[in-house]
Design an enzyme around this catalytic site. Structure first.
Site, PDB file in Angstrom:
ATOM      1  N   HIS B  48       0.823  -1.210   0.000  1.00 18.85           N
ATOM      2  CA  HIS B  48       0.000   0.000   0.000  1.00 18.85           C
ATOM      3  C   HIS B  48       0.858   1.262   0.000  1.00 18.85           C
ATOM      4  O   HIS B  48       0.576   2.219  -0.717  1.00 18.85           O
ATOM      5  CB  HIS B  48      -0.933  -0.003   1.216  1.00 18.85           C
ATOM      6  CG  HIS B  48      -1.576   1.312   1.467  1.00 18.85           C
ATOM      7  ND1 HIS B  48      -1.113   2.189   2.420  1.00 18.85           N
ATOM      8  CD2 HIS B  48      -2.611   1.934   0.849  1.00 18.85           C
ATOM      9  CE1 HIS B  48      -1.856   3.284   2.395  1.00 18.85           C
ATOM     10  NE2 HIS B  48      -2.770   3.160   1.460  1.00 18.85           N
ATOM     11  N   GLU B  51       2.042   2.002  -3.383  1.00 17.80           N
ATOM     12  CA  GLU B  51       1.006   2.613  -4.226  1.00 17.80           C
ATOM     13  C   GLU B  51       1.110   4.144  -4.135  1.00 17.80           C
ATOM     14  O   GLU B  51       1.016   4.850  -5.147  1.00 17.80           O
ATOM     15  CB  GLU B  51      -0.374   2.130  -3.776  1.00 17.80           C
ATOM     16  CG  GLU B  51      -1.538   2.792  -4.482  1.00 17.80           C
ATOM     17  CD  GLU B  51      -2.766   2.899  -3.576  1.00 17.80           C
ATOM     18  OE1 GLU B  51      -3.123   1.914  -2.918  1.00 17.80           O
ATOM     19  OE2 GLU B  51      -3.348   4.002  -3.527  1.00 17.80           O
ATOM     20  N   HIS B  52       1.334   4.655  -2.931  1.00 13.77           N
ATOM     21  CA  HIS B  52       1.486   6.110  -2.772  1.00 13.77           C
ATOM     22  C   HIS B  52       2.712   6.625  -3.528  1.00 13.77           C
ATOM     23  O   HIS B  52       2.680   7.690  -4.142  1.00 13.77           O
ATOM     24  CB  HIS B  52       1.626   6.459  -1.288  1.00 13.77           C
ATOM     25  CG  HIS B  52       0.314   6.551  -0.579  1.00 13.77           C
ATOM     26  ND1 HIS B  52      -0.197   7.734  -0.114  1.00 13.77           N
ATOM     27  CD2 HIS B  52      -0.600   5.603  -0.272  1.00 13.77           C
ATOM     28  CE1 HIS B  52      -1.373   7.521   0.461  1.00 13.77           C
ATOM     29  NE2 HIS B  52      -1.638   6.220   0.385  1.00 13.77           N
ATOM     30  N   GLU B 126      -3.114   8.595   7.245  1.00 14.76           N
ATOM     31  CA  GLU B 126      -4.188   7.731   6.732  1.00 14.76           C
ATOM     32  C   GLU B 126      -4.494   6.636   7.749  1.00 14.76           C
ATOM     33  O   GLU B 126      -5.655   6.326   8.044  1.00 14.76           O
ATOM     34  CB  GLU B 126      -3.789   7.112   5.387  1.00 14.76           C
ATOM     35  CG  GLU B 126      -4.868   6.198   4.801  1.00 14.76           C
ATOM     36  CD  GLU B 126      -4.491   5.584   3.460  1.00 14.76           C
ATOM     37  OE1 GLU B 126      -3.374   5.867   2.970  1.00 14.76           O
ATOM     38  OE2 GLU B 126      -5.306   4.827   2.903  1.00 14.76           O
TER      39      GLU B 126
END
Lengths: 423, 413
Positions: B48, B51-52, B126
């Protein structure tokens, strides 16, 4: 030939595109129907949207409309709640009552295959609901848990407090829903609302793939929806806003921020330029706020600004959940970004970027049938139709940096805005 | 049906094209066959996080988003335990921009320190926003951790804890990129107002020259058979008690998977589902309850989750849930009940296909399972399942020894 990756491919700015307004019909009892034709689409959506009659009720009874709507599927003269649920689920159809500040109504999502079976039962909800006492009690209990939940969530709490600041806590749109409001809900009030006030100034939005014969039949069936036309209630409530509000929560690791102020309606000549200002400030991923607070400083997962409305009241608001120890810095940076937009003209590069982005997104906003209905509704209640978007598109093509500065000076040069912090 | 063409480039990239000329937009969806199930302990959340990083800069693109916005497009992405999926929507006339951007970051992502460090902060925020600062936000950390002993499904895609996110070093990130981000590990779907021949030309032009990556056989530890019920009690300042009960179930594509899906639908999907009828509307223990499956590539979970009514404890609620499940196991499932679920799956297909983006994502997702056709094949297989088959599988799956249970208790704030 070796590929030169350093050269970005050519791109073009999309040209104009046609969007035709929906066809208007009337049911035999005079309710307006907007039909959006969706060739080859199996899904059918029928939305009945009414003007809420909340203002006809005392402040403490403001939960009555939402309970009335929620209870429609909880039993009718012919069907029990269980039978209704089974029936709609069996036909893979979704019935959604909704209740907002100024609008309320009920939607049906179904398929062409099931429409004929489902529609009569859906329509029976408009006149045959019986509001069983035990179902009312059950809904109350559920709603109380929901209320507690909203209170726990910083973001929901902050949004509520922001309305509170805008309108004042004694205004229908500013008050907080309390357990005592739920306790006040009773069957008599629901029945009365159902029989005399619900379905006020209803309009129907239909999207589906119908031939002319099917349309006629549909209009006939939709005539079962009662026509109610209450006199408009001129607001008796005065707006007594407050400037800021803060709720400390020691356990919270983040702070929810809401910062905003009153704004102008969609039919105001400055509204379209304002949408561009809003985009540059915090309306897309390349916005000033995202670039500064998220992509440069990493103080938040997301920050955005938006334009909102409740009835005839318009506002703008910036929302974010930010790292607690940097909330003061974030507030200062937001302030700085707003001031920059009011004082320093956008450079050519940013102008081109936001222009192309807005024009490109316009295409995407109208890319499917259901989008079309949503776009139409978004302007219809402000007395506009699709020509609003044509005008907007024209403005996107020609605006320059002084247009943005002007909006900034007119609407954002105040010293202090409404400020809410929770967490 | 969603009409499509399917091709493979020499370097292994799978290209799927779906034409729809009803609008002037195109969707460009690139799926990488990597998710959190490829992560290692101590480095969880890396898929994840990566992905950023993909939205930073690449050799020829200083800012990914700006270049796309300039061509009128917008984009986003998501990471799941199994896949990472990137998607863009843009005017179809500017389709080549998408090829340029996406191929450049597959080939030569820059990964500057500024990008890495800022995104580390963003992802930590997040994490806080979604998992720490929300009532019940940490449930999946606990439920996964309880249900799985060795499989990486035991942590959520965001990562097991903040320390892991704080701890990635440059080598972890580069190694991850090299290992997972190459043509042979990706599926491209281009959909909308596009010409298939042109799409293939563009695919050859921009992705063709990217070298085939080394396909590594990642060994993902498989979860041993569960021996006995697991239980955990959590105390949190939340509005009401909650119950989570998860049973082990087969992997996607394996025998019993579709039956488990139907079992969760029959019991816990919609207002007329058995649990809603018995426990929420017909009983007083639950304020809400639902059932669903995690739908994962490796064996996953069939989950029951509910919130209790005022004053009802999770253990009391669990007893009521068990009673209904036991009854479900002993009763015959009627044709009518089954037909309802099938009608719903059929209509769901109509509803979800309204959006071009959904169609593109579904093609990519099922291609990743082996073949885009599986989208319909799964549906057809599901339609043919008989009541007694469901009953057999329900008896096999819904055993106490296979359950992981969390009693999420509310304490005063």
């Amino acid at each position: 030939m070796l590929l030169d990756r350093s050269k970005a491919p050519e791109f073009v700015i999309p040209g104009d595109f046609d969007i035709s307004n929906p066809t208007e019909f009337h049911t035999s009892n005079g309710i307006k129907v907007f039909l959006f034709s969706t060739p080859l689409l199996e899904a059918v959506k029928i939305e009945v949207i009414c003007k809420s009659s909340k203002l006809h009720l005392p402040l403490s009874k403001f939960q009555v409309p939402s309970f009335t709507l929620q209870l429609l599927t909880e039993g009718t003269q012919r069907f029990s709640e269980e039978e209704l649920s089974e029936f709609f689920d069996f036909h893979a159809s979704e019935v959604h009552p909704f209740s907002g500040f100024s609008q309320e109504g009920i939607n049906l999502l179904t398929t062409k295959k099931h429409l004929n079976s489902v529609l009569p039962v859906f329509l029976s909800l408009f006149i045959e609901a019986i509001f069983p006492e035990e179902k009312i009690q059950k809904k109350k209990a559920l709603r109380k848990i929901g209320l507690k939940m909203e209170r726990e969530k910083n973001a929901s709490r902050a949004s509520m407090l922001f309305r509170n600041c805008l309108f004042g806590s004694q205004h229908p749109y500013g008050q907080e829903t309390l357990e005592s409001h739920l306790d006040e809900v009773n069957r008599e009030d629901l029945l009365d609302y159902y029989q005399t006030k619900l379905w006020n100034k209803a309009e129907i939005f239909v999207s589906g793939d119908f031939n002319s014969e099917e349309i006629l039949k549909l209009m006939e069936e939709l005539s079962a929806i009662p026509k109610v036309d209450l006199e408009s209630k001129i607001a008796e409530y005065s707006i007594e806003g407050i400037e800021s509000c803060q709720e400390e929560k020691p356990d919270s690791v983040q702070t929810s921020i809401r910062l905003g102020n009153w704004s102008i309606p969609k039919n105001h000549p400055d509204y379209i330029p304002l949408t561009v200002f809003n985009t540059v400030l915090g309306g897309y991923f390349g916005s000033r706020l995202i670039k500064n607070i998220r992509e440069d400083k990493g103080h938040t997962y997301g920050i955005f600004s938006s334009l909102g409305e409740i009835d005839d009241h318009n506002y703008w608001v910036i929302s974010a959940d930010v790292q607690k120890q940097f909330r003061q810095e974030v507030l200062e940076e937001i302030d700085k970004e707003i001031r920059l937009l009011c004082e320093v003209p956008l450079d050519e590069d940013e102008l081109e970027l936001v222009r192309n982005y807005l024009i490109g997104q316009m295409l995407g906003k109208f890319s499917n049938a259901f989008d079309l209905v949503d776009r139409f509704k978004a302007v219809h209640f402000s007395g506009e139709d699709f020509s609003f978007y044509q005008r907007q598109l024209e403005f996107f093509r020609k605006f320059n940096s002084s247009d943005i500065l002007e909006i900034g000076k007119k609407y954002f040069s105040k010293e202090k805005f409404i400020e809410v912090l929770v967490g | 049906m969603i009409p499509y063409q399917r091709h493979f480039l020499d370097n292994g990239l799978e290209v799927i094209i779906h034409e729809d000329h009803t609008s002037k937009i195109a969707v460009f969806n690139l799926l990488y066959k990597v998710g959190s199930r490829f992560e290692k302990t101590g480095k969880t959340g890396l898929a994840h996080f990566f992905e950023h990083l993909m939205f930073g800069s690449s050799a020829n693109v200083p800012e990914f988003d700006r270049a796309l916005e300039r061509a009128g497009g917008s984009c986003n992405a998501f990471t799941s335990p199994d896949i990472t999926n990137y998607y863009m929507t843009l005017p179809s006339s500017n389709l080549e921009t998408a090829f340029w951007l996406e191929s450049d970051r597959m080939l030569q992502l820059t990964l500057t320190e500024k990008t890495v460090e800022t995104q580390r902060k963003v992802v930590i925020e997040e994490y806080k926003q979604r998992y720490l600062n929300q009532p019940y936000g940490d449930i999946w950390h606990h439920l996964r951790n309880l249900a799985f002993d060795v499989h990486p499904y035991r942590w959520p895609t965001i990562g097991e804890n903040l320390a892991d996110i704080e701890g990635y070093v440059h080598e972890d990130i580069w190694e991850f990129y090299k290992r997972h981000y190459h043509p042979g590990n990706a599926i491209l779907v281009v959909a909308g107002n596009v010409n298939p021949k042109e799409v293939m030309n563009l695919a050859e032009k921009w992705f063709g020259p990217i070298p085939r990556g080394k396909v590594t056989n990642d060994i993902i530890p498989s979860e041993p058979v569960q021996r006995g019920r697991k239980e955990k009690v959590l105390e949190r300042k939340v509005p009401t008690h909650a119950l989570y009960k998860a049973f082990k179930m087969p992997a996607r594509g394996q025998e019993g998977y579709l039956e488990a899906d139907l079992i969760s639908d029959l019991l816990g999907f919609g207002k007329s589902s058995i649990l809603e009828k018995r426990l929420v509307r017909g009983g007083n223990d639950f304020a809400s309850i639902g059932a669903y499956i995690t739908g994962s590539v490796d064996p996953g979970l069939l989950v029951f989750s509910g919130k209790m009514s005022e004053g009802i404890t999770a253990s009391h609620a669990e007893a009521s849930l068990n009673e209904v499940i036991q009854e479900f196991l002993s009763l015959e499932i009627s044709e009518n009940q089954l037909q309802k679920i099938k009608n719903q799956s059929e209509a769901m297909k109509s509803y979800e296909s309204i959006q071009l983006l959904n169609r593109a994502m579904n093609l990519a997702y099922f291609a990743h399972l082996g073949n885009p056709d599986l989208y319909w094949e799964e549906f057809e297989k599901k339609s043919k399942i008989r009541p007694e088959q469901i009953n057999n599988w329900a008896n096999k799956l819904l055993q106490e020894s296979q359950a992981s249970v969390i009693h999420y208790q509310s304490i005063p704030s």
